[in-house]
Design an enzyme around this catalytic site. Structure first.
Site, PDB file in Angstrom:
ATOM      1  N   THR A  17       0.377   6.000  46.409  1.00 37.41           N
ATOM      2  CA  THR A  17       1.125   4.779  46.090  1.00 37.41           C
ATOM      3  C   THR A  17       0.777   3.760  45.104  1.00 37.41           C
ATOM      4  O   THR A  17      -1.246   3.897  44.476  1.00 37.41           O
ATOM      5  CB  THR A  17       1.627   4.453  47.570  1.00 37.41           C
ATOM      6  OG1 THR A  17       2.726   3.427  46.944  1.00 37.41           O
ATOM      7  CG2 THR A  17       0.553   3.127  47.882  1.00 37.41           C
ATOM      8  N   ASN A  37      15.807  -3.471  40.159  1.00 34.44           N
ATOM      9  CA  ASN A  37      15.350  -2.918  39.218  1.00 34.44           C
ATOM     10  C   ASN A  37      15.630  -3.305  37.888  1.00 34.44           C
ATOM     11  O   ASN A  37      15.307  -2.920  36.951  1.00 34.44           O
ATOM     12  CB  ASN A  37      15.019  -1.220  39.496  1.00 34.44           C
ATOM     13  CG  ASN A  37      14.142  -1.167  40.101  1.00 34.44           C
ATOM     14  OD1 ASN A  37      12.731  -1.554  40.346  1.00 34.44           O
ATOM     15  ND2 ASN A  37      14.433  -0.402  41.370  1.00 34.44           N
TER      16      ASN A  37
END
Length: 395
Positions: free
Chosen positions: A180, A390
């Site tokens: 990740t 985002n």
């Protein structure tokens, strides 16, 4: 959360935002055998490039210096010099070789790293090192994460207790082909570099490499593991014995814990979904099929909308590049079967699936009826909040 031989610190340095922890340090009293896995993206941030070089040369580290707020990616020679400078500042203050300092950054891509923030706060960062501040590290590396992510495990090797503690950050830009965004493991096991690197690669392939939030791979992904040897066990020289196997099992367990925490905290996520493809022709085939479904925006939005639209799942399987007979596929939401041999089960299955979709954690099982192998990919739904987060990430 503590582990012998390691200390931790974090400060609000103002790398990008004021009044929040954003620079962290993990430090060992002695140099550690250190292994790492890194992003496979062709676009690698300066700290990734530097760490790969240092670990390839030494296989050792003593300190990790990490920051949030700025990825120090796509910053050219200036970015590489900034990474080296911050590492040099830490090494000088700690009195160690700068080659033993690994750098790690997360945040906005394309912006210059605020080196001055490190210069002004390095004394406080090093002076604040304490065995009890691991949770501060977890908070300092957060970006869009809503919660810090930590885990710990213990095992017995040759009568000695071996401990592992880990921290991760990640919420978006999560579909690694290694890890990740950022994760660090500290352990006191006595182990050689080769088996440590092998253990990390294997455990990572079954944990962080099996998660996806949005199908995007970061420029800064890395998992680092530092082993200081304080446990005093008989050295682990190979994974092909009971001690080596036990260590791998513990490492995989802690990495899976951290990776699932990342999925649960996916940007705007309301549900965690395990996509399990079973009875596939091979494990690789099962993983490809499961990952294609997990990355489907149409599947993920259906889960958010609590719409039992199993046709989207079958459609996603069809573009995975794997040969199979669509007239053999069974699909289940938890224990509710929605499709049998590629066709709707009908009856009360839709109503039962609708109840399943109200849950926070859901198992999607897909039976291919081709073989005996299986794989699981862990993902989350797509919500309106994902778009909002985002759309204005840099502001």
């Amino acid at each position: 959360m503590k582990i012998q031989g390691f200390s931790f610190s974090a400060v609000a340095a103002g790398v990008r935002y004021k009044d929040r922890l954003d620079v962290a340090m993990i430090h060992s009293e002695t140099p550690c055998v250190t292994a790492g896995v890194f992003t496979t993206s062709m676009v690698k941030a300066a700290p990734v490039v530097l760490d790969m070089e240092r670990l390839q040369h030494l296989g050792q580290a003593q300190t990790i210096l990490a920051n949030s707020g700025c990825a120090n990616a796509c910053t050219g020679e200036e970015g590489m010099e900034a990474a080296k400078t911050t590492g040099r500042l830490a090494a000088e203050r700690l009195g160690i070789d700068e080659g033993l300092v690994l750098l790690s950054s997360t945040g906005v891509i394309g912006e210059a790293l605020n080196v001055e923030a490190f210069e002004k706060n390095m004394d406080e960062l090093v002076g604040g090192l304490s065995p009890t501040k691991f949770d501060d590290v977890a908070r300092a590396i957060m970006t869009t994460d809503t919660v810090p992510k930590t885990a710990e495990r213990t095992l017995i090797l040759d009568g000695k207790q071996v401990s592992l503690i880990g921290v991760a950050k990640g919420s978006g830009m999560i579909m690694p082909n290694m890890a990740t965004m950022l994760a660090y493991i500290c352990t006191d096991v006595v182990i050689d570099f080769a088996p440590l690197q092998e253990a990390l690669r294997f455990a990572n392939s079954r944990t962080f490499n099996r998660i996806t939030v949005d199908g995007d791979t970061s420029t800064n992904d890395m998992v680092l593991i530092m082993a200081n040897g304080c446990a005093g066990n008989t050295p682990v020289m190979t994974l092909d014995n009971p001690a080596g196997a036990a260590f791998v099992e513990a490492l995989e367990d802690i990495l899976k814990d951290l990776s699932l925490q990342v999925v649960r905290d996916g940007e705007g996520a309301s549900k965690m979904i395990t996509v399990r493809v079973e009875s596939a022709g091979s494990e690789i085939e099962a993983e490809v099929l499961a990952r294609t479904v997990a990355n489907s925006a149409l599947v993920k939005t259906a889960f958010f909308g609590e719409d039992a639209n199993w046709g989207r799942i079958l459609a996603a399987l069809g573009r995975a590049g794997v040969l199979f007979d669509p007239n053999m596929v069974d699909i289940f939401f938890n224990d509710v079967q929605l499709a049998r041999n590629g066709r709707a089960v009908g009856g009360q299955s839709e109503a039962g699936a609708a109840e399943v979709l109200k849950e926070k954690e859901i198992l999607l099982t897909i039976n291919m009826k081709r073989g005996v192998d299986f794989a699981e990919i862990y993902t989350c739904d797509f919500s309106l909040d994902y778009v909002k987060i985002n759309a204005d990430y840099r502001s």
